[in-house]
Design a protein around this motif. Structure first.
Motif, PDB file in Angstrom:
ATOM      1  N   SER A 176       0.822  -1.185   0.000  1.00  0.00           N
ATOM      2  CA  SER A 176       0.000   0.000   0.000  1.00  0.00           C
ATOM      3  C   SER A 176       0.868   1.251   0.000  1.00  0.00           C
ATOM      4  CB  SER A 176      -0.898  -0.002   1.245  1.00  0.00           C
ATOM      5  OG  SER A 176      -1.834   1.030   1.185  1.00  0.00           O
ATOM      6  N   ILE A 177       0.180   2.362  -0.145  1.00  0.00           N
ATOM      7  CA  ILE A 177       0.834   3.660  -0.087  1.00  0.00           C
ATOM      8  C   ILE A 177       0.378   4.387   1.168  1.00  0.00           C
ATOM      9  CG2 ILE A 177       1.053   3.856  -2.587  1.00  0.00           C
ATOM     10  CD1 ILE A 177      -1.357   5.904  -2.345  1.00  0.00           C
ATOM     11  N   ARG A 178       1.128   5.428   1.504  1.00  0.00           N
ATOM     12  CA  ARG A 178       0.753   6.328   2.585  1.00  0.00           C
ATOM     13  C   ARG A 178       0.903   7.735   2.040  1.00  0.00           C
ATOM     14  NH1 ARG A 178       3.637   9.152   6.268  1.00  0.00           N
ATOM     15  NH2 ARG A 178       5.556   8.071   5.778  1.00  0.00           N
ATOM     16  N   ILE A 179      -0.057   8.581   2.298  1.00  0.00           N
ATOM     17  CA  ILE A 179      -0.020   9.956   1.818  1.00  0.00           C
ATOM     18  C   ILE A 179       0.203  10.882   3.008  1.00  0.00           C
ATOM     19  CG2 ILE A 179      -1.270  11.777   0.612  1.00  0.00           C
ATOM     20  CD1 ILE A 179      -2.852   9.506  -0.805  1.00  0.00           C
ATOM     21  N   ASP A 180       1.270  11.655   2.950  1.00  0.00           N
ATOM     22  CA  ASP A 180       1.604  12.620   3.998  1.00  0.00           C
ATOM     23  C   ASP A 180       0.750  13.871   3.775  1.00  0.00           C
ATOM     24  OD1 ASP A 180       2.693  14.564   5.653  1.00  0.00           O
ATOM     25  OD2 ASP A 180       4.756  14.168   5.062  1.00  0.00           O
ATOM     26  N   GLN A 181      -0.230  14.071   4.633  1.00  0.00           N
ATOM     27  CA  GLN A 181      -1.160  15.197   4.482  1.00  0.00           C
ATOM     28  C   GLN A 181      -0.468  16.553   4.568  1.00  0.00           C
ATOM     29  OE1 GLN A 181      -4.501  14.702   3.622  1.00  0.00           O
ATOM     30  NE2 GLN A 181      -3.495  12.729   3.316  1.00  0.00           N
TER      31      GLN A 181
ATOM     32  N   ALA B 237      -2.555  19.150  -2.913  1.00  0.00           N
ATOM     33  CA  ALA B 237      -3.893  19.086  -3.507  1.00  0.00           C
ATOM     34  C   ALA B 237      -3.896  19.302  -5.026  1.00  0.00           C
ATOM     35  CB  ALA B 237      -4.830  20.078  -2.817  1.00  0.00           C
ATOM     36  N   CYS B 238      -2.841  18.844  -5.693  1.00  0.00           N
ATOM     37  CA  CYS B 238      -2.763  19.046  -7.145  1.00  0.00           C
ATOM     38  C   CYS B 238      -3.649  18.071  -7.921  1.00  0.00           C
ATOM     39  CB  CYS B 238      -1.313  18.938  -7.621  1.00  0.00           C
ATOM     40  SG  CYS B 238      -0.620  17.277  -7.501  1.00  0.00           S
TER      41      CYS B 238
ATOM     42  N   ASP C 210     -10.613  19.957   1.470  1.00  0.00           N
ATOM     43  CA  ASP C 210      -9.569  20.945   1.161  1.00  0.00           C
ATOM     44  C   ASP C 210      -8.750  20.567  -0.074  1.00  0.00           C
ATOM     45  OD1 ASP C 210      -7.971  18.861   2.096  1.00  0.00           O
ATOM     46  OD2 ASP C 210      -6.989  20.056   3.650  1.00  0.00           O
ATOM     47  N   GLY C 211      -9.081  19.418  -0.698  1.00  0.00           N
ATOM     48  CA  GLY C 211      -8.404  18.989  -1.914  1.00  0.00           C
ATOM     49  C   GLY C 211      -7.251  18.034  -1.699  1.00  0.00           C
ATOM     50  N   THR C 212      -6.789  17.876  -0.457  1.00  0.00           N
ATOM     51  CA  THR C 212      -5.676  16.959  -0.211  1.00  0.00           C
ATOM     52  C   THR C 212      -6.130  15.513  -0.413  1.00  0.00           C
ATOM     53  OG1 THR C 212      -6.111  16.907   2.171  1.00  0.00           O
ATOM     54  CG2 THR C 212      -4.479  18.513   1.378  1.00  0.00           C
ATOM     55  N   ALA C 213      -5.191  14.699  -0.831  1.00  0.00           N
ATOM     56  CA  ALA C 213      -5.493  13.316  -1.190  1.00  0.00           C
ATOM     57  C   ALA C 213      -5.444  12.379   0.004  1.00  0.00           C
ATOM     58  CB  ALA C 213      -4.495  12.845  -2.241  1.00  0.00           C
ATOM     59  N   TYR C 214      -6.233  11.332  -0.075  1.00  0.00           N
ATOM     60  CA  TYR C 214      -6.170  10.252   0.902  1.00  0.00           C
ATOM     61  C   TYR C 214      -6.554   8.952   0.215  1.00  0.00           C
ATOM     62  CZ  TYR C 214     -11.279  10.157   1.388  1.00  0.00           C
ATOM     63  OH  TYR C 214     -12.620  10.037   1.151  1.00  0.00           O
ATOM     64  N   LEU C 215      -6.090   7.855   0.767  1.00  0.00           N
ATOM     65  CA  LEU C 215      -6.384   6.533   0.218  1.00  0.00           C
ATOM     66  C   LEU C 215      -7.587   5.984   0.964  1.00  0.00           C
ATOM     67  CD1 LEU C 215      -5.389   4.402  -1.802  1.00  0.00           C
ATOM     68  CD2 LEU C 215      -3.973   3.481   0.010  1.00  0.00           C
ATOM     69  N   LYS C 216      -8.695   5.861   0.245  1.00  0.00           N
ATOM     70  CA  LYS C 216      -9.944   5.469   0.893  1.00  0.00           C
ATOM     71  C   LYS C 216      -9.899   4.047   1.446  1.00  0.00           C
ATOM     72  CE  LYS C 216     -14.903   5.573   0.341  1.00  0.00           C
ATOM     73  NZ  LYS C 216     -16.003   6.055  -0.453  1.00  0.00           N
TER      74      LYS C 216
ATOM     75  N   ARG D  65       4.652  15.187  -7.329  1.00  0.00           N
ATOM     76  CA  ARG D  65       5.761  16.134  -7.471  1.00  0.00           C
ATOM     77  C   ARG D  65       6.207  16.735  -6.142  1.00  0.00           C
ATOM     78  NH1 ARG D  65       5.299  14.135 -11.982  1.00  0.00           N
ATOM     79  NH2 ARG D  65       4.901  15.244 -13.893  1.00  0.00           N
ATOM     80  N   HIS D  66       5.507  16.357  -5.059  1.00  0.00           N
ATOM     81  CA  HIS D  66       5.751  16.997  -3.774  1.00  0.00           C
ATOM     82  C   HIS D  66       6.312  16.057  -2.716  1.00  0.00           C
ATOM     83  CE1 HIS D  66       3.601  20.281  -5.600  1.00  0.00           C
ATOM     84  NE2 HIS D  66       2.636  19.441  -5.891  1.00  0.00           N
TER      85      HIS D  66
END
Length: 104
Positions: free
Chosen positions: A2-7, A12-13, A30-36, A52-53
């Motif tokens: 799996s992945i982890r997204i650092d908020q 939010a691109c 707010d547009g930031t991504a998360y893995l449901k 890119r971030h």
């Protein structure tokens, strides 16, 4: 896998959401991504390569020899760096010139 997204790093691109083949990455208000549903992640790393971030980390589990390491990518011009951080804090960086990707 799996992945982890650092908020805190997500900008939010929406690029990760656009490339996820399973449409598993969603946007908060707010547009930031998360893995449901992390358990449904295929481990394709499309989002990891597109971010890119440096906000997306791929978990390298023991089943593939990663022993709990995480990996992220950085892109600088034609170079892509795969940065692997081991649980003990040590980092390993692999640099690949994308222009050579289909050379062999």
């Amino acid at each position: 896998m799996s992945i982890r997204i650092d908020q805190t790093a997500c900008k939010a691109c929406g690029l990760c959401r656009a490339v996820c083949p399973g449409s598993l990455i969603k946007a908060r208000p707010d547009g930031t991504a998360y893995l449901k549903r992390p358990e449904e992640c295929w481990g394709c790393t499309a989002c990891l390569k597109e971010c890119r971030h440096g906000a997306i980390f791929y978990f390298l589990g023991a089943d593939i020899g990663g022993r709990g390491s995480t990996m992220k990518t950085e892109t600088e011009g034609p170079l892509r760096r795969w940065i692997i951080r081991r649980p003990d804090g040590e980092s390993v960086t692999i640099t690949v010139d994308r222009r050579d990707a289909n050379k062999y």
